[in-house]
Scaffold this active site. Structure first.
Site, PDB file in Angstrom:
ATOM      1  N   PRO A   2       0.793  -1.215   0.000  1.00  0.00           N
ATOM      2  CA  PRO A   2       0.000   0.000   0.000  1.00  0.00           C
ATOM      3  C   PRO A   2       0.834   1.278   0.000  1.00  0.00           C
ATOM      4  CG  PRO A   2      -0.868  -1.565   1.560  1.00  0.00           C
ATOM      5  CD  PRO A   2       0.465  -2.074   1.127  1.00  0.00           C
ATOM      6  N   GLU A   3       0.777   1.996  -1.095  1.00  0.00           N
ATOM      7  CA  GLU A   3       1.301   3.347  -1.171  1.00  0.00           C
ATOM      8  C   GLU A   3       0.084   4.255  -1.319  1.00  0.00           C
ATOM      9  OE1 GLU A   3       4.486   3.617  -4.076  1.00  0.00           O
ATOM     10  OE2 GLU A   3       5.130   1.576  -3.650  1.00  0.00           O
TER      11      GLU A   3
END
Length: 269
Positions: A2-3
């Site tokens: 997750p960015e």
DNA sequence: CACTTTGTTTCCAC
DNA sequence: TGTGGAAACAAAGT
């Protein structure tokens, strides 16, 4: 992993399902994920409160609670928040129950953490510019990079400069801008900074439009994967060739992180 | 069994 | 004090 685009997608998909609901129970099976509080203390502080809203800052998801505090969730690398019915029982390290639904915090590598924050300032002081906000301008990016000699790739990963860009999107933005990841930040010309600024926004917006990248471990709350990684030109494309010129992509290490780029389209000079 | 993976923190040198 | 870089750390898959 997750960015910014992945967390934004999770926020968007979770919002209609849990905002306005009351937290009826929370179970934490992996004590370290809620440090410094114990799982028991954590539970006592949260149960009974309503989720009044969800927001994102950088790569951090924030559930705003009716008591005034924020439940900050940091899904790092391998974590996902799965809604009722989307999760198997493996690797579930925490369960948050609401009146009407349930969120499973599934995290095979146990890297993800949650904590309670009093207000936004607590997170804000650690995080820099939001790259998709209006006030992120080429001028601002130039100011950030001007006095820094570190490799541009390393600077893009520093969350106190620009918040939310991680390893994949940094590689993609540098490829799109045609800039070698090892170039010193201060060596970039005005034209390159302008291209990089646009590239950062382009890759992040595309990532959000494609509901995130599921290269290794990233599941949306309903259990589906994102498709942003299908659009990637260089990130994680080990052994493949540049989509623009056909040159074999190269993998190097920058600040200890795997870095993929095209040695022809992204000249070192 | 060495290596990879990512974000963050810690430590050291300058 | 700021900066840059390296290493450590979290844990599991290959």
């Amino acid at each position: 992993m997750p960015e910014l685009p992945e967390v934004e997608t999770i926020k968007n998909e979770l919002t209609p399902r849990i905002v306005g609901r009351r937290i009826t129970d929370i179970e934490v099976f992996w004590e370290k994920m809620v440090r410094p509080l114990t799982a028991g203390e954590f539970r006592i502080r949260i149960v009974g409160q309503e989720v009044t809203g969800i927001s994102r800052r950088g790569k951090y998801l924030r559930l705003h609670l009716s008591g005034g505090e924020m439940l900050v969730v940091h899904l790092r690398m391998s974590g996902s928040l799965l809604l009722d019915g989307a999760s198997d029982n493996k690797y579930v390290n925490a369960i948050i129950r609401f009146d009407g639904t349930t969120i499973y915090f599934r995290d095979p590598r146990k890297f993800g953490v949650m904590w309670l924050a009093k207000d936004e300032a607590e997170l804000d002081k650690k995080l820099g510019q939001e790259p998709l906000e209006k006030d992120f301008t080429p001028r601002l990016l130039a100011d950030i990079l001007r006095k820094r000699a570190a490799p541009i790739k390393a600077l893009l990963l520093e969350q106190d400069l620009i918040a939310g860009v991680g390893n994949m999107y940094a590689d993609e933005a540098l490829f799109l801008a045609g800039i070698h990841p090892r170039r010193p930040g201060s060596s970039l010309t005005d034209a390159e900074i302008k291209r990089l600024h646009k590239a950062i926004q382009t890759v992040l917006r595309a990532g959000i439009a494609n509901k995130g990248a599921s290269i290794v471990n990233y599941y949306r709350p309903d259990g589906d994967v994102g498709s942003a990684h299908h659009e990637f030109k260089v990130a994680h494309r080990r052994g493949e060739t540049c989509p623009k010129c056909g040159t074999p992509l190269v993998r190097i290490t920058v600040r200890g992180r795997g870095t993929y780029f095209c040695p022809k389209c992204q000249l070192a000079a």
